[in-house]
Design a protein around this motif. Structure first.
Motif, PDB file in Angstrom:
ATOM      1  N   GLU A  93       0.799  -1.286   0.034  1.00 34.90           N
ATOM      2  CA  GLU A  93       0.111  -0.434  -0.177  1.00 34.90           C
ATOM      3  C   GLU A  93       1.257   1.530   0.234  1.00 34.90           C
ATOM      4  O   GLU A  93       0.993   2.038  -0.459  1.00 34.90           O
ATOM      5  CB  GLU A  93      -0.817   0.147   1.700  1.00 34.90           C
ATOM      6  N   LEU A  94       1.848   1.247   0.802  1.00 31.97           N
ATOM      7  CA  LEU A  94       3.094   2.212   1.077  1.00 31.97           C
ATOM      8  C   LEU A  94       3.544   2.918  -0.852  1.00 31.97           C
ATOM      9  O   LEU A  94       3.450   3.807  -1.022  1.00 31.97           O
ATOM     10  CB  LEU A  94       3.866   2.420   2.023  1.00 31.97           C
ATOM     11  N   VAL A  95       4.237   1.041  -0.718  1.00 31.65           N
ATOM     12  CA  VAL A  95       4.678   1.750  -2.706  1.00 31.65           C
ATOM     13  C   VAL A  95       3.841   2.366  -3.127  1.00 31.65           C
ATOM     14  O   VAL A  95       3.844   2.882  -4.288  1.00 31.65           O
ATOM     15  CB  VAL A  95       5.402   0.264  -3.033  1.00 31.65           C
ATOM     16  N   GLU A  96       2.802   1.980  -3.572  1.00 33.02           N
ATOM     17  CA  GLU A  96       1.363   2.475  -4.255  1.00 33.02           C
ATOM     18  C   GLU A  96       1.202   3.601  -4.401  1.00 33.02           C
ATOM     19  O   GLU A  96       1.259   4.160  -5.278  1.00 33.02           O
ATOM     20  CB  GLU A  96       0.245   1.174  -4.501  1.00 33.02           C
ATOM     21  N   GLU A  97       1.106   4.001  -3.217  1.00 32.99           N
ATOM     22  CA  GLU A  97       0.666   5.483  -3.123  1.00 32.99           C
ATOM     23  C   GLU A  97       2.055   6.360  -2.765  1.00 32.99           C
ATOM     24  O   GLU A  97       1.927   6.956  -3.961  1.00 32.99           O
ATOM     25  CB  GLU A  97       0.575   5.724  -1.005  1.00 32.99           C
ATOM     26  N   TYR A  98       3.459   5.844  -2.794  1.00 25.62           N
ATOM     27  CA  TYR A  98       4.497   6.719  -3.145  1.00 25.62           C
ATOM     28  C   TYR A  98       4.649   6.144  -4.976  1.00 25.62           C
ATOM     29  O   TYR A  98       4.607   7.646  -5.563  1.00 25.62           O
ATOM     30  CB  TYR A  98       6.150   5.913  -2.762  1.00 25.62           C
ATOM     31  N   LEU A  99       4.320   5.536  -5.548  1.00 27.00           N
ATOM     32  CA  LEU A  99       4.481   5.819  -7.119  1.00 27.00           C
ATOM     33  C   LEU A  99       2.821   6.669  -7.266  1.00 27.00           C
ATOM     34  O   LEU A  99       3.710   6.972  -8.314  1.00 27.00           O
ATOM     35  CB  LEU A  99       4.077   4.054  -7.337  1.00 27.00           C
ATOM     36  N   ASN A 100       1.823   6.771  -6.998  1.00 29.67           N
ATOM     37  CA  ASN A 100       0.580   7.204  -7.900  1.00 29.67           C
ATOM     38  C   ASN A 100       1.217   9.590  -7.202  1.00 29.67           C
ATOM     39  O   ASN A 100       1.229   9.605  -8.248  1.00 29.67           O
ATOM     40  CB  ASN A 100      -0.308   6.764  -6.774  1.00 29.67           C
ATOM     41  N   THR A 101       1.435   8.837  -6.182  1.00 24.05           N
ATOM     42  CA  THR A 101       1.707  10.674  -6.247  1.00 24.05           C
ATOM     43  C   THR A 101       2.790  10.083  -6.839  1.00 24.05           C
ATOM     44  O   THR A 101       3.096  12.476  -7.617  1.00 24.05           O
ATOM     45  CB  THR A 101       2.282  10.718  -4.677  1.00 24.05           C
ATOM     46  N   ARG A 102       4.112  10.051  -6.651  1.00 24.71           N
ATOM     47  CA  ARG A 102       5.450  10.692  -7.835  1.00 24.71           C
ATOM     48  C   ARG A 102       4.970  10.773  -9.399  1.00 24.71           C
ATOM     49  O   ARG A 102       5.420  11.337 -10.133  1.00 24.71           O
ATOM     50  CB  ARG A 102       6.152   9.253  -7.670  1.00 24.71           C
TER      51      ARG A 102
END
Length: 99
Positions: A79-88
């Motif tokens: 979930e944290l990886v997905e959140e980071y990638l979406n923000t990026r």
């Protein structure tokens, strides 16, 4: 989101050597493994190194200066990886619109 935090000073791709003895020795190993479990607070970066994707992870209770690069295969903080990638991705799209 908990993952195994690598040992300090462990070489890339390294880590603990498997024990040569069979069975449990004196139970100290279990206690040591518990101390290495750490919870990820935030994903700070991503890179590709040697064909493998790694994430820069900040541990709960630690500062960004103590973040560590962890291979994607060892991360259990989807979930944290997905959140980071979406923000990026959103930030990159925003930058393109400015140009």
């Amino acid at each position: 989101d908990e993952i195994k935090k690598p040992e300090k000073g462990a070489e890339e791709g390294g880590g603990k050597e498997p024990s040569s003895g069979g069975g449990e020795e004196d139970g100290d190993e279990d206690e040591e493994d518990d101390e290495e479990d750490a919870e990820v607070e935030k994903v700070l970066g991503v890179r590709k190194r040697g064909g493998e994707i790694e994430y820069l992870l900040q541990w709960k209770g630690s500062g960004e200066d103590e973040a560590e690069w962890i291979p994607a295969e060892n991360c259990s903080c989807d979930e944290l990886v997905e959140e980071y990638l979406n923000t990026r991705k959103k930030n990159k799209q925003r930058e393109k619109k400015k140009k």
